[in-house]
Motif scaffolding. Structure first.
Motif, short mmCIF file in Angstrom:
data_model
loop_
_atom_site.label_atom_id
_atom_site.label_comp_id
_atom_site.label_asym_id
_atom_site.label_seq_id
_atom_site.Cartn_x
_atom_site.Cartn_y
_atom_site.Cartn_z
N LEU A 91 0.82 -1.20 0.00
CA LEU A 91 0.00 0.00 0.00
C LEU A 91 0.86 1.26 0.00
N THR A 92 1.95 1.21 0.77
CA THR A 92 2.86 2.36 0.81
C THR A 92 3.47 2.64 -0.56
N ARG A 93 3.84 1.57 -1.27
CA ARG A 93 4.39 1.73 -2.63
C ARG A 93 3.34 2.34 -3.56
N ASP A 94 2.10 1.82 -3.43
CA ASP A 94 1.03 2.35 -4.29
C ASP A 94 0.80 3.84 -4.02
N LEU A 95 0.82 4.19 -2.74
CA LEU A 95 0.61 5.59 -2.39
C LEU A 95 1.73 6.48 -2.93
N ALA A 96 2.96 5.97 -2.85
CA ALA A 96 4.10 6.74 -3.35
C ALA A 96 3.96 6.98 -4.85
N VAL A 97 3.54 5.95 -5.58
CA VAL A 97 3.35 6.09 -7.03
C VAL A 97 2.27 7.13 -7.33
N LYS A 98 1.18 7.05 -6.57
CA LYS A 98 0.08 7.99 -6.81
C LYS A 98 0.46 9.42 -6.41
N GLU A 99 1.28 9.55 -5.38
CA GLU A 99 1.77 10.88 -5.00
C GLU A 99 2.57 11.50 -6.13
N ARG A 100 3.43 10.69 -6.74
CA ARG A 100 4.25 11.21 -7.85
C ARG A 100 3.36 11.58 -9.04
N ARG A 101 2.35 10.79 -9.29
CA ARG A 101 1.43 11.11 -10.40
C ARG A 101 0.68 12.40 -10.11
N LEU A 102 0.25 12.58 -8.86
CA LEU A 102 -0.46 13.79 -8.49
C LEU A 102 0.43 15.02 -8.65
N GLU A 103 1.69 14.89 -8.23
CA GLU A 103 2.64 16.00 -8.38
C GLU A 103 2.81 16.35 -9.86
N GLN A 104 2.89 15.31 -10.69
CA GLN A 104 3.05 15.57 -12.12
C GLN A 104 1.82 16.27 -12.69
N MET A 105 0.65 15.86 -12.25
CA MET A 105 -0.58 16.48 -12.70
C MET A 105 -0.63 17.97 -12.29
N GLN A 106 -0.16 18.20 -11.06
CA GLN A 106 -0.16 19.59 -10.58
C GLN A 106 0.81 20.45 -11.39
N ARG A 107 1.93 19.86 -11.79
CA ARG A 107 2.87 20.60 -12.63
C ARG A 107 2.26 20.85 -14.01
N ASP A 108 1.53 19.85 -14.50
CA ASP A 108 0.88 20.03 -15.80
C ASP A 108 -0.15 21.16 -15.75
N ILE A 109 -0.87 21.25 -14.64
CA ILE A 109 -1.85 22.33 -14.49
C ILE A 109 -1.16 23.69 -14.52
N SER A 110 0.01 23.74 -13.88
CA SER A 110 0.76 25.00 -13.85
C SER A 110 1.15 25.42 -15.27
N VAL A 111 1.56 24.42 -16.06
CA VAL A 111 1.94 24.71 -17.45
C VAL A 111 0.72 25.15 -18.25
N ILE A 112 -0.39 24.45 -18.04
CA ILE A 112 -1.63 24.77 -18.76
C ILE A 112 -2.09 26.19 -18.45
N ALA A 113 -1.89 26.59 -17.19
CA ALA A 113 -2.33 27.94 -16.78
C ALA A 113 -1.59 29.00 -17.58
N ARG A 114 -0.37 28.70 -18.00
CA ARG A 114 0.40 29.70 -18.76
C ARG A 114 0.03 29.67 -20.24
N GLY A 115 -0.40 28.51 -20.71
CA GLY A 115 -0.80 28.40 -22.11
C GLY A 115 -1.92 27.39 -22.21
N PHE A 116 -3.13 27.86 -22.15
CA PHE A 116 -4.28 26.98 -22.01
C PHE A 116 -4.45 26.06 -23.22
#
Length: 206
Positions: free
Chosen positions: A161-186
């Motif tokens: 479960l800890t490994r799964d959570l770590a993977v999902k945390e990294r995916r969430l961080e990547q999604m948040q970075r993608d949102i930041s990029v999208i905000a600059r160029g929708f």
């Protein structure tokens, strides 16, 4: 999610060592109880065998001396002494008296060892108590072994479960970075995709 990971790690560090230590202590108690039981049981069996052997010997001697006495009396003064083979003569009464006393001593000793053997035929209370203690400790040890197996299985599940959570945390961080990029160029298509992915991960951020 990092807080949840820390809780999982604390649970893993706590429960498995606790159960392992408890099991080790119980196994030591069981080993000591088994040693005490074996020593007491060996002593009891030895005493019973000694009493039985002594009783058999006394019974054999009792019969032999009785036969000697009857033979001496039947032969009278002309008979031979059962010890030195000399003619009894005037010593007849003394020999008969000695044999009679010997028979009585053998009878008393035989009665004692008969009672002793009968007493030892049943398992002594201290051996019974140790046997009951051993049985109880065996059951407790078995219960702890099963508990440890369940804890170890839970630890394995927590690790996954800890490994799964770590993977999902990294995916969430990547999604948040993608949102930041999208905000600059929708980019509407990318936005919809990222929004869907975040929706999938949103329960993890609670």
């Amino acid at each position: 999610m990092s807080g949840m990971n820390e809780q999982l790690r604390r649970a893993r560090r706590r429960f498995e060592p606790e159960v392992t230590l408890e099991l080790e202590k119980k196994r030591i108690e069981l080993e000591d109880a088994q040693g005490d039981l074996e020593a007491r049981r060996t002593e009891w069996v030895r005493d019973r065998q000694d009493a039985d052997t002594k009783l058999r010997d006394l019974r054999k001697q009792y019969i032999e001396v009785q036969e000697q006495r009857e033979r001496v009396i039947s032969l009278g003064a002309d008979g031979a002494c059962p010890t030195c083979s000399r003619k009894l003569g005037e010593n007849l009464d003394k020999v008969v008296e000695h044999l009679t006393e010997t028979i009585e001593t053998l009878r008393v000793d035989g009665a004692y060892y008969k009672s002793r053997f009968e007493q030892l035929s049943e398992m002594p209370s201290n051996v019974k108590e140790l046997d009951e203690k051993r049985r109880a400790l065996t059951a407790e040890t078995g219960a702890l072994e099963r508990k440890l197996a369940r804890v170890q299985l839970a630890v394995q599940e927590l690790t996954g479960l800890t490994r799964d959570l770590a993977v999902k945390e990294r995916r969430l961080e990547q999604m948040q970075r993608d949102i930041s990029v999208i905000a600059r160029g929708f980019d509407a298509t990318r936005y919809d995709f990222v929004k869907a992915e975040i929706s999938k991960l949103s329960p993890l951020s609670d």
